[in-house]
Design a protein around this motif. Structure first.
Motif, mmCIF file in Angstrom:
data_model
loop_
_atom_site.group_PDB
_atom_site.id
_atom_site.type_symbol
_atom_site.label_atom_id
_atom_site.label_comp_id
_atom_site.label_asym_id
_atom_site.label_seq_id
_atom_site.Cartn_x
_atom_site.Cartn_y
_atom_site.Cartn_z
ATOM 1 N N GLY A 1 2.342 10.226 -17.637
ATOM 2 C CA GLY A 1 2.289 8.778 -17.793
ATOM 3 C C GLY A 1 3.353 8.013 -17.030
ATOM 4 N N PRO A 2 4.615 8.466 -17.041
ATOM 5 C CA PRO A 2 5.645 7.735 -16.313
ATOM 6 C C PRO A 2 5.423 7.702 -14.800
ATOM 7 C CG PRO A 2 6.643 9.117 -17.970
ATOM 8 C CD PRO A 2 5.190 9.471 -17.932
ATOM 9 N N LEU A 3 4.544 8.549 -14.287
ATOM 10 C CA LEU A 3 4.251 8.522 -12.852
ATOM 11 C C LEU A 3 3.241 7.434 -12.495
ATOM 12 C CD1 LEU A 3 4.080 12.334 -12.099
ATOM 13 C CD2 LEU A 3 5.970 10.763 -11.670
ATOM 14 N N LEU A 4 2.576 6.863 -13.480
ATOM 15 C CA LEU A 4 1.574 5.832 -13.232
ATOM 16 C C LEU A 4 2.138 4.624 -12.478
ATOM 17 C CD1 LEU A 4 -1.346 4.824 -13.685
ATOM 18 C CD2 LEU A 4 -0.523 3.827 -15.811
ATOM 19 N N PRO A 5 3.246 4.026 -12.912
ATOM 20 C CA PRO A 5 3.759 2.874 -12.150
ATOM 21 C C PRO A 5 4.171 3.249 -10.730
ATOM 22 C CG PRO A 5 5.206 3.375 -14.004
ATOM 23 C CD PRO A 5 4.024 4.268 -14.119
ATOM 24 N N LEU A 6 4.708 4.437 -10.545
ATOM 25 C CA LEU A 6 5.082 4.878 -9.204
ATOM 26 C C LEU A 6 3.841 5.028 -8.328
ATOM 27 C CD1 LEU A 6 7.436 5.755 -7.387
ATOM 28 C CD2 LEU A 6 7.007 8.092 -8.146
ATOM 29 N N GLY A 7 2.778 5.589 -8.882
ATOM 30 C CA GLY A 7 1.531 5.727 -8.139
ATOM 31 C C GLY A 7 0.925 4.381 -7.783
ATOM 32 N N ALA A 8 0.944 3.435 -8.726
ATOM 33 C CA ALA A 8 0.408 2.096 -8.464
ATOM 34 C C ALA A 8 1.228 1.387 -7.386
ATOM 35 C CB ALA A 8 0.403 1.275 -9.751
ATOM 36 N N THR A 9 2.542 1.525 -7.463
ATOM 37 C CA THR A 9 3.407 0.908 -6.466
ATOM 38 C C THR A 9 3.156 1.523 -5.094
ATOM 39 O OG1 THR A 9 5.058 0.514 -8.179
ATOM 40 C CG2 THR A 9 5.793 0.322 -5.905
ATOM 41 N N GLY A 10 3.048 2.836 -5.044
ATOM 42 C CA GLY A 10 2.773 3.504 -3.775
ATOM 43 C C GLY A 10 1.446 3.093 -3.182
ATOM 44 N N LEU A 11 0.420 2.965 -4.020
ATOM 45 C CA LEU A 11 -0.885 2.528 -3.547
ATOM 46 C C LEU A 11 -0.821 1.113 -2.981
ATOM 47 C CD1 LEU A 11 -3.892 3.262 -3.361
ATOM 48 C CD2 LEU A 11 -4.173 2.224 -5.612
ATOM 49 N N LEU A 12 -0.071 0.244 -3.634
ATOM 50 C CA LEU A 12 0.051 -1.129 -3.143
ATOM 51 C C LEU A 12 0.877 -1.206 -1.858
ATOM 52 C CD1 LEU A 12 0.373 -3.107 -6.463
ATOM 53 C CD2 LEU A 12 -1.508 -3.157 -4.835
ATOM 54 N N VAL A 13 1.865 -0.334 -1.705
ATOM 55 C CA VAL A 13 2.610 -0.278 -0.440
ATOM 56 C C VAL A 13 1.658 0.143 0.678
ATOM 57 C CG1 VAL A 13 4.395 0.969 0.830
ATOM 58 C CG2 VAL A 13 4.889 0.072 -1.446
ATOM 59 N N LEU A 14 0.847 1.135 0.411
ATOM 60 C CA LEU A 14 -0.136 1.583 1.396
ATOM 61 C C LEU A 14 -1.100 0.452 1.749
ATOM 62 C CD1 LEU A 14 -1.097 4.058 3.007
ATOM 63 C CD2 LEU A 14 -2.607 4.576 1.078
ATOM 64 N N LYS A 15 -1.555 -0.289 0.744
ATOM 65 C CA LYS A 15 -2.445 -1.428 0.970
ATOM 66 C C LYS A 15 -1.728 -2.529 1.754
ATOM 67 C CE LYS A 15 -6.173 -3.944 -0.040
ATOM 68 N NZ LYS A 15 -7.345 -3.833 0.783
ATOM 69 N N GLY A 16 -0.434 -2.713 1.519
ATOM 70 C CA GLY A 16 0.322 -3.714 2.274
ATOM 71 C C GLY A 16 0.504 -3.320 3.725
ATOM 72 N N LEU A 17 0.673 -2.032 3.974
ATOM 73 C CA LEU A 17 0.819 -1.558 5.354
ATOM 74 C C LEU A 17 -0.510 -1.548 6.100
ATOM 75 C CD1 LEU A 17 3.275 1.418 4.728
ATOM 76 C CD2 LEU A 17 3.807 -0.783 5.802
ATOM 77 N N HIS A 18 -1.596 -1.358 5.365
ATOM 78 C CA HIS A 18 -2.934 -1.294 5.963
ATOM 79 C C HIS A 18 -3.874 -2.221 5.183
ATOM 80 C CE1 HIS A 18 -1.552 2.157 8.245
ATOM 81 N NE2 HIS A 18 -1.072 2.646 7.118
ATOM 82 N N PRO A 19 -3.802 -3.543 5.423
ATOM 83 C CA PRO A 19 -4.589 -4.494 4.633
ATOM 84 C C PRO A 19 -6.098 -4.291 4.727
ATOM 85 C CG PRO A 19 -2.927 -5.632 5.936
ATOM 86 C CD PRO A 19 -2.929 -4.209 6.379
ATOM 87 N N GLY A 20 -6.562 -3.599 5.742
ATOM 88 C CA GLY A 20 -7.995 -3.381 5.888
ATOM 89 C C GLY A 20 -8.568 -2.333 4.959
ATOM 90 N N LEU A 21 -7.713 -1.641 4.215
ATOM 91 C CA LEU A 21 -8.213 -0.635 3.275
ATOM 92 C C LEU A 21 -9.091 -1.309 2.223
ATOM 93 C CD1 LEU A 21 -5.057 1.570 2.669
ATOM 94 C CD2 LEU A 21 -7.133 2.211 3.887
ATOM 95 N N PRO A 22 -10.162 -0.643 1.812
ATOM 96 C CA PRO A 22 -11.034 -1.269 0.803
ATOM 97 C C PRO A 22 -10.333 -1.393 -0.540
ATOM 98 C CG PRO A 22 -11.712 0.983 1.219
ATOM 99 C CD PRO A 22 -10.620 0.670 2.210
ATOM 100 N N GLY A 23 -10.777 -2.355 -1.294
ATOM 101 C CA GLY A 23 -10.229 -2.569 -2.623
ATOM 102 C C GLY A 23 -11.289 -3.187 -3.513
ATOM 103 N N LEU A 24 -10.914 -3.508 -4.714
ATOM 104 C CA LEU A 24 -11.836 -4.136 -5.657
ATOM 105 C C LEU A 24 -11.732 -5.645 -5.529
ATOM 106 C CD1 LEU A 24 -11.017 -1.917 -8.743
ATOM 107 C CD2 LEU A 24 -12.942 -1.691 -7.175
ATOM 108 N N SER A 25 -12.864 -6.325 -5.593
ATOM 109 C CA SER A 25 -12.828 -7.785 -5.552
ATOM 110 C C SER A 25 -12.974 -8.325 -6.977
ATOM 111 C CB SER A 25 -13.938 -8.321 -4.655
ATOM 112 O OG SER A 25 -15.193 -7.958 -5.167
ATOM 113 N N CYS A 26 -12.654 -9.556 -7.125
ATOM 114 C CA CYS A 26 -12.690 -10.205 -8.442
ATOM 115 C C CYS A 26 -14.144 -10.408 -8.882
ATOM 116 C CB CYS A 26 -11.967 -11.537 -8.369
ATOM 117 S SG CYS A 26 -12.059 -12.491 -9.894
ATOM 118 N N PRO A 27 -14.522 -9.864 -10.035
ATOM 119 C CA PRO A 27 -15.910 -10.050 -10.488
ATOM 120 C C PRO A 27 -16.227 -11.504 -10.834
ATOM 121 C CG PRO A 27 -14.679 -8.639 -12.014
ATOM 122 C CD PRO A 27 -13.766 -8.977 -10.879
ATOM 123 N N LEU A 28 -15.256 -12.243 -11.387
ATOM 124 C CA LEU A 28 -15.505 -13.646 -11.725
ATOM 125 C C LEU A 28 -15.772 -14.455 -10.465
ATOM 126 C CD1 LEU A 28 -15.554 -15.888 -13.908
ATOM 127 C CD2 LEU A 28 -13.154 -16.273 -13.374
#
Length: 137
Positions: free
Chosen positions: A16-43
């Protein structure tokens, strides 16, 4: 609960304590490569109206890689959430706890109220006055 179920929960608690680190790492990757797919807002996809957290993921990702000008244009809470993710990651690794002891329900309520006020201001500017307060993308 079965023995296998208890074992799985114990493993999850250790990871469980690795979850925030994984989320942060994923967002760093997304920041370095903005073209990576992601989820869009359903609303926004269903109604065309952005929700209070629309553009927050991109703003947080941009903040984590140092693009603060882009981040603030997307969502003003982006740099704050990025800083919070880094602090949460470090605290979770240090203490071995997923949820910090200092986090209380009132903190979450305050953040929710601030997000709603920010969103209401952006909605008022965009749909009330006609100023573009949301990104065009």
């Amino acid at each position: 609960m079965s023995t296998a179920g208890r074992r799985w929960i114990r493993r999850l608690a250790r990871c469980g304590p690795l979850l925030p680190l994984g989320a942060t790492g994923l967002l760093v990757l997304k920041g370095l490569h903005p073209g990576l797919p992601g989820l869009s807002c359903p609303l926004r996809a269903l109604t065309g109206i952005p929700c209070p957290t629309c553009y927050l993921t991109r703003a947080t990702a941009a903040s984590l890689v140092g693009r603060f000008d882009d981040a603030v244009v997307l969502h003003a809470f982006g740099p704050v959430v990025a800083a919070g993710l880094v602090v949460w990651s470090l605290a979770a690794l240090r203490t071995g706890r997923l949820v910090p002891r200092v986090l209380r329900g009132r903190h979450l309520v305050l953040v929710g109220v601030l997000l709603l006020l920010y969103w209401a201001g952006r909605m008022g500017l965009t749909y009330g006055i006609g100023l573009q307060a949301f990104p065009l993308s």
